[in-house]
Design a protein around this motif. Structure first.
Motif, mmCIF file in Angstrom:
data_model
loop_
_atom_site.group_PDB
_atom_site.id
_atom_site.type_symbol
_atom_site.label_atom_id
_atom_site.label_comp_id
_atom_site.label_asym_id
_atom_site.label_seq_id
_atom_site.Cartn_x
_atom_site.Cartn_y
_atom_site.Cartn_z
ATOM 1 N N PRO A 342 -36.657 25.575 -6.328
ATOM 2 C CA PRO A 342 -35.852 26.219 -5.018
ATOM 3 C C PRO A 342 -34.246 26.094 -5.207
ATOM 4 N N MET A 343 -33.675 27.035 -4.749
ATOM 5 C CA MET A 343 -31.996 27.007 -4.921
ATOM 6 C C MET A 343 -31.656 25.591 -3.945
ATOM 7 N N GLY A 344 -30.613 25.201 -4.534
ATOM 8 C CA GLY A 344 -30.058 24.012 -3.903
ATOM 9 C C GLY A 344 -30.706 22.535 -4.369
ATOM 10 N N SER A 345 -31.677 22.663 -5.271
ATOM 11 C CA SER A 345 -32.355 21.327 -5.257
ATOM 12 C C SER A 345 -31.721 20.658 -6.299
ATOM 13 N N ARG A 346 -31.601 19.311 -6.267
ATOM 14 C CA ARG A 346 -30.729 18.523 -7.210
ATOM 15 C C ARG A 346 -31.535 18.208 -8.458
ATOM 16 N N LEU A 347 -30.974 18.481 -9.724
ATOM 17 C CA LEU A 347 -31.430 18.331 -10.827
ATOM 18 C C LEU A 347 -30.418 17.272 -11.842
ATOM 19 N N MET A 348 -31.025 17.132 -12.939
ATOM 20 C CA MET A 348 -29.958 16.463 -13.869
ATOM 21 C C MET A 348 -29.741 17.457 -15.032
ATOM 22 N N LEU A 349 -28.491 17.990 -15.396
ATOM 23 C CA LEU A 349 -28.249 18.809 -16.629
ATOM 24 C C LEU A 349 -28.104 17.733 -17.714
ATOM 25 N N LYS A 350 -28.528 18.157 -18.695
ATOM 26 C CA LYS A 350 -28.547 17.391 -20.281
ATOM 27 C C LYS A 350 -28.042 18.305 -21.131
ATOM 28 N N ILE A 351 -26.916 17.892 -21.573
ATOM 29 C CA ILE A 351 -26.275 18.824 -22.668
ATOM 30 C C ILE A 351 -25.798 17.837 -23.683
ATOM 31 N N GLY A 352 -26.529 17.900 -24.959
ATOM 32 C CA GLY A 352 -26.166 17.127 -26.102
ATOM 33 C C GLY A 352 -26.901 15.713 -25.655
ATOM 34 N N SER A 353 -25.903 14.452 -25.596
ATOM 35 C CA SER A 353 -26.401 13.298 -25.353
ATOM 36 C C SER A 353 -25.884 13.104 -23.755
ATOM 37 N N GLU A 355 -25.518 13.643 -19.740
ATOM 38 C CA GLU A 355 -26.108 13.892 -18.552
ATOM 39 C C GLU A 355 -25.380 13.996 -17.330
ATOM 40 N N ILE A 356 -25.456 15.084 -16.635
ATOM 41 C CA ILE A 356 -24.690 15.247 -15.366
ATOM 42 C C ILE A 356 -25.421 15.863 -14.190
ATOM 43 N N GLN A 357 -25.372 15.272 -12.964
ATOM 44 C CA GLN A 357 -26.005 15.872 -11.835
ATOM 45 C C GLN A 357 -25.462 17.100 -11.428
ATOM 46 N N ALA A 358 -26.515 18.011 -11.261
ATOM 47 C CA ALA A 358 -26.340 19.328 -10.913
ATOM 48 C C ALA A 358 -27.131 20.012 -9.915
ATOM 49 N N ARG A 359 -26.920 21.158 -9.461
ATOM 50 C CA ARG A 359 -28.076 21.771 -8.409
ATOM 51 C C ARG A 359 -27.760 23.410 -8.807
ATOM 52 N N ILE A 360 -28.949 24.150 -8.626
ATOM 53 C CA ILE A 360 -28.686 25.446 -8.659
ATOM 54 C C ILE A 360 -28.329 26.002 -7.620
ATOM 55 N N GLN A 361 -27.047 26.807 -7.664
ATOM 56 C CA GLN A 361 -26.658 27.151 -6.404
ATOM 57 C C GLN A 361 -27.085 28.623 -5.748
ATOM 58 N N SER A 362 -27.481 29.366 -6.896
ATOM 59 C CA SER A 362 -28.066 30.637 -6.600
ATOM 60 C C SER A 362 -28.213 31.363 -7.680
ATOM 61 N N SER A 363 -29.382 32.234 -7.815
ATOM 62 C CA SER A 363 -29.897 33.100 -8.523
ATOM 63 C C SER A 363 -29.311 34.527 -8.373
ATOM 64 N N LEU A 364 -28.690 35.029 -9.465
ATOM 65 C CA LEU A 364 -28.060 36.389 -9.355
ATOM 66 C C LEU A 364 -28.834 37.442 -9.732
ATOM 67 N N ARG A 365 -29.881 37.100 -10.546
ATOM 68 C CA ARG A 365 -30.781 38.340 -10.914
ATOM 69 C C ARG A 365 -31.802 37.533 -11.994
ATOM 70 N N ARG A 366 -32.999 38.444 -12.180
ATOM 71 C CA ARG A 366 -34.125 38.111 -12.712
ATOM 72 C C ARG A 366 -34.466 39.036 -13.848
ATOM 73 N N PHE A 367 -34.857 38.372 -15.055
ATOM 74 C CA PHE A 367 -34.964 39.283 -16.133
ATOM 75 C C PHE A 367 -36.722 39.871 -15.977
ATOM 76 N N ASP A 368 -36.892 41.105 -16.309
ATOM 77 C CA ASP A 368 -38.258 41.519 -16.347
ATOM 78 C C ASP A 368 -38.535 42.104 -17.709
ATOM 79 N N PRO A 369 -39.442 41.270 -18.241
ATOM 80 C CA PRO A 369 -39.850 41.569 -19.737
ATOM 81 C C PRO A 369 -40.650 42.878 -19.971
ATOM 82 N N GLU A 370 -41.057 43.407 -19.057
ATOM 83 C CA GLU A 370 -41.690 44.868 -19.105
ATOM 84 C C GLU A 370 -40.619 45.829 -19.044
ATOM 85 N N SER A 371 -39.958 45.901 -18.002
ATOM 86 C CA SER A 371 -38.787 46.972 -18.010
ATOM 87 C C SER A 371 -37.516 46.570 -18.837
ATOM 88 N N LEU A 372 -37.450 45.398 -19.385
ATOM 89 C CA LEU A 372 -36.303 44.932 -20.339
ATOM 90 C C LEU A 372 -34.902 45.013 -19.291
#
Length: 440
Positions: A342-353, A355-372
């Motif tokens: 869900p949008m706004g849920s708190r997660l941990m972002l791991k990049i390299g070694s 770790e940073i607390q993060a949250r997904i603020q919003s989804s701008l668009r979603r990819f459709d594998p059928e229509s590309l």
């Protein structure tokens, strides 16, 4: 410089991924005689069983989990990843492809409507091409497999190639890959896998093995080497009773670029500067270290640095010209969890070694594998949640600044990340930071 290249397969179920890797290992003498005997069914070897080792995989005849196998050719070494093709296991493919120097996408023309001049490719082929673009895999080949089943294999290859070229352009692989190849082959008979065959003598391109060797030579010549070197710090070491002069070293695996003795480096996020006094690799002192090598650095001064920090160095520019700190990132994410995100849920972002607390603020668009195509959200909040195997362009808010390459979309530790659940620490997503405007 000797480097192990990581190669992953992709494609739909029964396209021949396991058979291709098994044939590659067998035809390069990478399969021991007792292994070959164990894999034989009558007078023939079941090449898919070289990598399909789980009981469930052999019973069902499908790949379920990622299987890893080393291939040592003497002059060159490869790490082969056999990834599952079923849509249910897309997250397993993302895991394998996220480590890959090259991705081999198999296409089975027997499953396409060849009465159409431009046959529609399978949805999984679309999805896997999009994942290669998502993860910025630098080398991608599409292997048109099972051509031993066609009398007019040359015409079929030309026909399917037109569809593949359209897919490559539409997904945007031609913008993010160093090179793309379309290879005509038969994994079952071995034609154009490790050796050439007479039935496909009209094909003038590289075999799969030749294509891999070209990539290896390209990388060994430093053609893709980034001017920015990044060492994610794993730990600090001190020599004790080793016969060496006492020193404090900073250990990690070089994720990008190269480092050399007497080079000036900077720590992030601390922004402390120091000079490399010596570099140690497998207990030996060396003058330079290259990407993917595990090393220990000795600096000319003690710094307050720990696991999760980065040591960076530039070969031809200052770090300030290339790196910039940000707390809001735009990223393309593949959701890997069966539990919606869900949008706004708190997660941990791991990049390299790190770790940073993060949250997904919003989804701008979603990819459709059928229509590309991307479905753009009607409101600024976008989708209410991310679902398993979906690919979204999202906005992520970070609890503390992250330093990234401000003008690059290249593959590397500064661009790839994982998202983890803060309660269970399960990996729920994988993505790539988009430092330029979103594009297909």
């Amino acid at each position: 410089m000797s480097r192990i290249l990581t190669i992953s397969t992709a494609g739909s179920v029964d396209d021949g991924k396991s058979t291709l890797l098994g044939r590659l290992v067998h035809d390069t003498q990478g399969l021991l005689s007792d292994n070959a005997a164990a894999l034989s069914q009558g007078e023939e070897i079941d090449f898919s069983r070289v990598t399909d080792g789980l009981v469930a995989e052999r019973e069902q005849g499908i790949t379920i989990d990622v299987a890893w196998r080393h291939l040592d050719l003497g002059h060159r070494r490869y790490l082969l990843a056999d990834a599952p093709g079923h849509e249910q296991y897309t997250r397993n493919l993302v895991t394998a492809a996220s480590h890959a120097d090259a991705l081999i996408v198999l296409v089975d023309p027997t499953r396409l409507d060849l009465s159409n001049a431009l046959p529609s490719l399978l949805k999984q082929t679309h999805r896997h091409a999009a994942i290669a673009h998502l993860l910025r895999v630098p080398h991608v080949s599409f292997v048109i497999n099972k051509l031993d089943l066609f009398e007019d294999a040359e015409r079929i290859t030309q026909q399917v190639s037109r569809s593949l070229n359209a897919l490559i352009t539409q997904v945007g692989l031609d913008q993010t890959c160093v090179d793309i190849a379309i290879i005509a082959a038969s994994a079952l008979t071995g034609e154009n896998i490790a050796v050439r065959g007479q039935r496909l003598d009209w094909y003038q391109g590289p075999t799969v093995l030749e294509w891999l060797d070209q990539i290896a030579e390209h990388l060994e010549q430093g053609a893709e080497e980034s001017p920015l070197a990044v060492l994610p710090v794993q730990t600090s070491l001190r020599t004790q009773g080793s016969g060496l002069a006492p020193f404090r070293g900073i250990a990690g695996r070089l994720a990008q670029g190269r480092l050399a003795v007497n080079q000036r480096v900077t720590t992030l996020p601390g922004q402390q500067q120091a000079t490399i006094v010596s570099i140690w690799r497998h207990g030996e002192e060396v003058q330079q270290a290259y990407v993917s090598e595990s090393i220990t650095l000795v600096l000319d001064r003690d710094l307050d640095i720990s696991r999760g920090d980065w040591i960076v160095g530039m070969s031809n520019a200052s770090q300030s010209e290339t790196l910039s700190p940000i707390t809001t990132i735009h990223a393309r994410v593949c959701w890997l969890s069966e539990q919606p995100g869900p949008m706004g849920s708190r997660l941990m972002l791991k990049i390299g070694s790190r770790e940073i607390q993060a949250r997904i603020q919003s989804s701008l668009r979603r990819f459709d594998p059928e229509s590309l195509d991307f479905t753009v959200a009607e409101t600024g909040q976008g989708a209410l949640s991310l679902q398993l195997n979906e690919i979204h362009d999202v906005v992520i808010q970070l609890a503390e600044p992250l330093w990234i390459e401000s003008d690059s979309i290249a593959i590397g530790v500064l661009n790839r990340f994982l998202l983890m659940h803060t309660g269970t620490w399960a990996t729920v997503g994988a993505g790539v930071i988009q430092t330029q405007a979103f594009s297909n």
